[in-house]
Design an enzyme around this catalytic site. Structure first.
Site, mmCIF file in Angstrom:
data_model
loop_
_atom_site.group_PDB
_atom_site.id
_atom_site.type_symbol
_atom_site.label_atom_id
_atom_site.label_comp_id
_atom_site.label_asym_id
_atom_site.label_seq_id
_atom_site.Cartn_x
_atom_site.Cartn_y
_atom_site.Cartn_z
ATOM 1 N N TYR A 1 0.838 -1.024 -0.091
ATOM 2 C CA TYR A 1 -0.043 -0.008 -0.029
ATOM 3 C C TYR A 1 0.719 1.442 0.032
ATOM 4 O O TYR A 1 0.820 2.117 -0.866
ATOM 5 C CB TYR A 1 -1.030 -0.135 1.213
ATOM 6 C CG TYR A 1 -1.762 1.404 1.355
ATOM 7 C CD1 TYR A 1 -2.606 1.469 0.636
ATOM 8 C CD2 TYR A 1 -1.425 2.048 2.366
ATOM 9 C CE1 TYR A 1 -3.639 2.508 0.833
ATOM 10 C CE2 TYR A 1 -2.250 3.303 2.590
ATOM 11 C CZ TYR A 1 -3.215 3.461 1.676
ATOM 12 O OH TYR A 1 -3.982 4.686 1.882
ATOM 13 N N GLU B 1 -11.759 5.268 4.838
ATOM 14 C CA GLU B 1 -11.005 6.303 5.636
ATOM 15 C C GLU B 1 -11.971 6.419 6.786
ATOM 16 O O GLU B 1 -11.904 6.706 8.066
ATOM 17 C CB GLU B 1 -10.779 7.405 4.816
ATOM 18 C CG GLU B 1 -9.407 7.217 4.099
ATOM 19 C CD GLU B 1 -8.198 7.104 4.700
ATOM 20 O OE1 GLU B 1 -7.863 7.367 5.911
ATOM 21 O OE2 GLU B 1 -7.229 6.768 4.232
ATOM 22 N N TRP C 1 -5.137 2.348 10.323
ATOM 23 C CA TRP C 1 -5.521 2.179 8.970
ATOM 24 C C TRP C 1 -5.040 0.871 8.498
ATOM 25 O O TRP C 1 -5.366 0.140 7.974
ATOM 26 C CB TRP C 1 -4.431 3.090 7.997
ATOM 27 C CG TRP C 1 -4.757 2.908 6.619
ATOM 28 C CD1 TRP C 1 -3.852 2.288 5.654
ATOM 29 C CD2 TRP C 1 -5.812 3.033 5.814
ATOM 30 N NE1 TRP C 1 -4.104 2.212 4.609
ATOM 31 C CE2 TRP C 1 -5.642 2.590 4.428
ATOM 32 C CE3 TRP C 1 -7.145 3.121 6.194
ATOM 33 C CZ2 TRP C 1 -6.402 2.419 3.409
ATOM 34 C CZ3 TRP C 1 -8.085 3.208 4.938
ATOM 35 C CH2 TRP C 1 -7.714 2.890 4.045
#
Length: 190
Positions: free
Chosen positions: A19, A41, A49
Site C-alpha cells: 500500500y 477512511e 489504517w
C-alpha cells in the site's frame, strides 16, 4: 540495498508495504477507488489504517465491490448481514455512513460531476507535495481538509471530518506526504 520508507510503513506487513509503495500518495482518478477509499477512511475512524487495510478485501465483497448504486439501496436485511460480518468493522454508524455516502455520491453524479472532478478541483488538478523530514510528522488536518470536509458534510457525506479527509487526501494522492527521505517522495506513479 535498503529501501528508505516512511516510518509508519510496517515492514512486518507486506500488504501495508505494498500500500505504501504503490498506492499511498499516488494520484488516483478512478471513481470506484475514490469512493472505496472515502468509505474506508471513514471506517478507520478510531482504529488504525492497518486494521482497515487488512480487511479491505472483505469490505469489497461485503459492499458489492463499492457499487454505489447497489449500496444506496441497501435495506435493513442487508444492514443486518453487514453487522454480522466479522470481515468488516461492525459498527452501525459506519455501515449507515457507507449507505448515506453512496446516496450523496449519486446526487453528485446526478449534478453532472464526478468524485474525481469534485475532489481534484480543490487542488487545481495537481497534488500538493510536502517536504517533511523522516522525523517530522505531517499535520492531522489543514485548512484545505477543513474546507473539503465542510463541503462534503454539506453535500450529505458522513464520517468526513477534517482529520479523516486529510488522511483520505493523502491516500488518494491529492497530497504527497511521503517523508523527504522516502523513496516514494515526489513520485507520482507506482
Amino acid at each position: 540495498m535498503t529501501i528508505e520508507r516512511c516510518s509508519w510503513a510496517n515492514p512486518a506487513n507486506q500488504r501495508y508495504l505494498d500500500y505504501h509503495d504503490h498506492e499511498w500518495g499516488v494520484p488516483c482518478h478512478d471513481e470506484n477507488t475514490l469512493f472505496e477509499m472515502l468509505n474506508l477512511e471513514g471506517a478507520q475512524a478510531g482504529l488504525s489504517w492497518e486494521t482497515i487495510l487488512n480487511k479491505r478485501a472483505s469490505y469489497r465483497l461485503a459492499f458489492d465491490h463499492w457499487d454505489a448504486e447497489k449500496i444506496a439501496r441497501y435495506d435493513a436485511a442487508k444492514v443486518a448481514e453487514l453487522l454480522a460480518n466479522p470481515g468488516i468493522v461492525r459498527n452501525k454508524l459506519k455501515v449507515a455512513a457507507a449507505i448515506t455516502n453512496a446516496q450523496a455520491y449519486l446526487r453528485l453524479r446526478a449534478e453532472g460531476s464526478s468524485l474525481d472532478d469534485y475532489l481534484w478541483g480543490f487542488v487545481d488538478g495537481q497534488p500538493i507535495v510536502n517536504h517533511y523530514s523522516g522525523d517530522e510528522r505531517s499535520p492531522a488536518k489543514t485548512e484545505l481538509s477543513d474546507r473539503l470536509s465542510k463541503d462534503l458534510l454539506q453535500r450529505g457525506f458522513k464520517f468526513v471530518g477534517s482529520t479523516i479527509v486529510y488522511a483520505y487526501m493523502q491516500g488518494i494522492g491529492m497530497i504527497d506526504d511521503h517523508a523527504a527521505n522516502c523513496f516514494r517522495h515526489g513520485k507520482r506513479r507506482a
